[in-house]
Design a protein around this motif. Structure first.
Motif, PDB file in Angstrom:
ATOM      1  N   THR A 136       0.847  -1.187   0.000  1.00  0.00           N
ATOM      2  CA  THR A 136       0.000   0.000   0.000  1.00  0.00           C
ATOM      3  C   THR A 136       0.880   1.233   0.000  1.00  0.00           C
ATOM      4  O   THR A 136       1.985   1.224   0.551  1.00  0.00           O
ATOM      5  CB  THR A 136      -0.938   0.033   1.234  1.00  0.00           C
ATOM      6  N   GLU A 137       0.381   2.259  -0.649  1.00  0.00           N
ATOM      7  CA  GLU A 137       1.094   3.532  -0.682  1.00  0.00           C
ATOM      8  C   GLU A 137       0.056   4.640  -0.768  1.00  0.00           C
ATOM      9  O   GLU A 137      -0.816   4.605  -1.627  1.00  0.00           O
ATOM     10  CB  GLU A 137       2.027   3.601  -1.893  1.00  0.00           C
ATOM     11  N   GLU A 138       0.162   5.601   0.128  1.00  0.00           N
ATOM     12  CA  GLU A 138      -0.736   6.749   0.101  1.00  0.00           C
ATOM     13  C   GLU A 138      -0.184   7.757  -0.894  1.00  0.00           C
ATOM     14  O   GLU A 138       1.014   8.052  -0.897  1.00  0.00           O
ATOM     15  CB  GLU A 138      -0.803   7.358   1.498  1.00  0.00           C
ATOM     16  N   ALA A 139      -1.080   8.271  -1.760  1.00  0.00           N
ATOM     17  CA  ALA A 139      -0.619   9.199  -2.789  1.00  0.00           C
ATOM     18  C   ALA A 139      -1.738  10.149  -3.184  1.00  0.00           C
ATOM     19  O   ALA A 139      -2.911   9.880  -2.946  1.00  0.00           O
ATOM     20  CB  ALA A 139      -0.137   8.420  -4.011  1.00  0.00           C
ATOM     21  N   ASP A 140      -1.347  11.242  -3.819  1.00  0.00           N
ATOM     22  CA  ASP A 140      -2.277  12.236  -4.354  1.00  0.00           C
ATOM     23  C   ASP A 140      -2.787  11.730  -5.696  1.00  0.00           C
ATOM     24  O   ASP A 140      -2.003  11.470  -6.607  1.00  0.00           O
ATOM     25  CB  ASP A 140      -1.536  13.564  -4.519  1.00  0.00           C
ATOM     26  N   ALA A 141      -4.105  11.603  -5.844  1.00  0.00           N
ATOM     27  CA  ALA A 141      -4.695  11.102  -7.090  1.00  0.00           C
ATOM     28  C   ALA A 141      -4.371  11.995  -8.274  1.00  0.00           C
ATOM     29  O   ALA A 141      -4.463  11.566  -9.417  1.00  0.00           O
ATOM     30  CB  ALA A 141      -6.210  10.983  -6.931  1.00  0.00           C
ATOM     31  N   GLU A 201      -4.081  11.081 -14.732  1.00  0.00           N
ATOM     32  CA  GLU A 201      -3.190  10.209 -13.971  1.00  0.00           C
ATOM     33  C   GLU A 201      -3.661   8.752 -14.018  1.00  0.00           C
ATOM     34  O   GLU A 201      -2.846   7.836 -14.124  1.00  0.00           O
ATOM     35  CB  GLU A 201      -3.069  10.685 -12.520  1.00  0.00           C
ATOM     36  N   LEU A 202      -4.966   8.529 -13.942  1.00  0.00           N
ATOM     37  CA  LEU A 202      -5.483   7.155 -14.048  1.00  0.00           C
ATOM     38  C   LEU A 202      -5.044   6.530 -15.365  1.00  0.00           C
ATOM     39  O   LEU A 202      -4.596   5.381 -15.408  1.00  0.00           O
ATOM     40  CB  LEU A 202      -7.009   7.146 -13.968  1.00  0.00           C
ATOM     41  N   VAL A 203      -5.211   7.283 -16.432  1.00  0.00           N
ATOM     42  CA  VAL A 203      -4.845   6.788 -17.761  1.00  0.00           C
ATOM     43  C   VAL A 203      -3.325   6.614 -17.859  1.00  0.00           C
ATOM     44  O   VAL A 203      -2.838   5.604 -18.378  1.00  0.00           O
ATOM     45  CB  VAL A 203      -5.385   7.734 -18.861  1.00  0.00           C
ATOM     46  N   ARG A 204      -2.580   7.565 -17.365  1.00  0.00           N
ATOM     47  CA  ARG A 204      -1.117   7.532 -17.480  1.00  0.00           C
ATOM     48  C   ARG A 204      -0.506   6.295 -16.849  1.00  0.00           C
ATOM     49  O   ARG A 204       0.370   5.655 -17.423  1.00  0.00           O
ATOM     50  CB  ARG A 204      -0.505   8.795 -16.844  1.00  0.00           C
ATOM     51  N   VAL A 205      -0.962   5.920 -15.644  1.00  0.00           N
ATOM     52  CA  VAL A 205      -0.325   4.802 -14.932  1.00  0.00           C
ATOM     53  C   VAL A 205      -0.839   3.439 -15.388  1.00  0.00           C
ATOM     54  O   VAL A 205      -0.316   2.410 -14.973  1.00  0.00           O
ATOM     55  CB  VAL A 205      -0.434   4.946 -13.398  1.00  0.00           C
ATOM     56  N   CYS A 206      -1.833   3.423 -16.251  1.00  0.00           N
ATOM     57  CA  CYS A 206      -2.367   2.169 -16.786  1.00  0.00           C
ATOM     58  C   CYS A 206      -1.562   1.778 -18.034  1.00  0.00           C
ATOM     59  O   CYS A 206      -1.266   2.626 -18.874  1.00  0.00           O
ATOM     60  CB  CYS A 206      -3.838   2.350 -17.142  1.00  0.00           C
TER      61      CYS A 206
END
Length: 192
Positions: free
Chosen positions: A15-20, A51-56
């Motif tokens: 787990t890692e807490e991060a800014d969406a 960001e969702l698209v970028r990390v996928c």
């Protein structure tokens, strides 16, 4: 909490807490990227969606759930919003917009293909509407933040109004709460 829950279930999970809006992961890092009623609360919707698209990874899946504008949650947000006028951040758009297929298509844009959207419903259950309000004000970040800004009289007034809001959706007749909560579920594939 997620790490403790995984341990109880005997699962190995990092787990890692991060800014969406600024995920600390390289491009294409994940086969599946998902958010369950979370990313919708990011102040900069376009950045969070990007960001969702970028990390996928290319051809990977993005799964999202968000409350719809007709849901009990949208009604509760409107009620709470009178105590913390929206937008709390200048220029921020309502998180409930993530609950429309049109807005998700706009946010994810050409970065995804084969976007499948389904309207689904889950039941909000509690010992009473007031008990659900107490749960939300203790454990749901946006609700807790609004309550924390109010004095004692304001907290009680807001709690009463939120309980009344939940009661309008309540189909239980025994004093408990069973309120249908509509949400949008999407599954999209990142463009290759």
């Amino acid at each position: 909490v997620a790490a403790r829950r995984a341990a109880v279930e005997g699962l190995v999970v990092d787990t890692e807490e991060a800014d969406a809006q600024a995920l600390p992961f390289p491009d294409g890092a994940f086969d599946v990227v998902l958010s369950t009623f979370g990313v919708m609360f990011a102040p900069d919707q376009e950045r969070a969606a990007s960001e969702l698209v970028r990390v996928c990874r290319p051809a990977g899946r993005i799964g999202l759930t968000a409350w719809t504008p007709r849901s009990v949650m949208a009604s509760a947000q409107a009620t709470a919003g009178r105590y913390a006028p929206f937008p709390p951040i200048p220029g921020a758009r309502s998180p409930i917009e993530w609950g429309t297929e049109a807005r998700l298509r706009e946010l994810l844009g050409s970065g995804v293909t084969d976007l499948d959207a389904q309207l689904l419903t889950t039941d909000l259950c509690a010992a009473s509407p007031a008990a659900r309000v107490e749960f939300n004000r203790t454990y749901v970040g946006p609700t807790k933040a609004i309550f924390d800004r109010l004095d004692a009289a304001g907290r009680q007034t807001l709690a009463d109004e939120l309980a009344d809001c939940l009661q309008r959706y309540n189909r239980a007749t025994d004093g408990t709460l069973i309120a249908p909560a509509e949400y949008l579920q999407i599954i999209a594939y990142k463009a290759r």
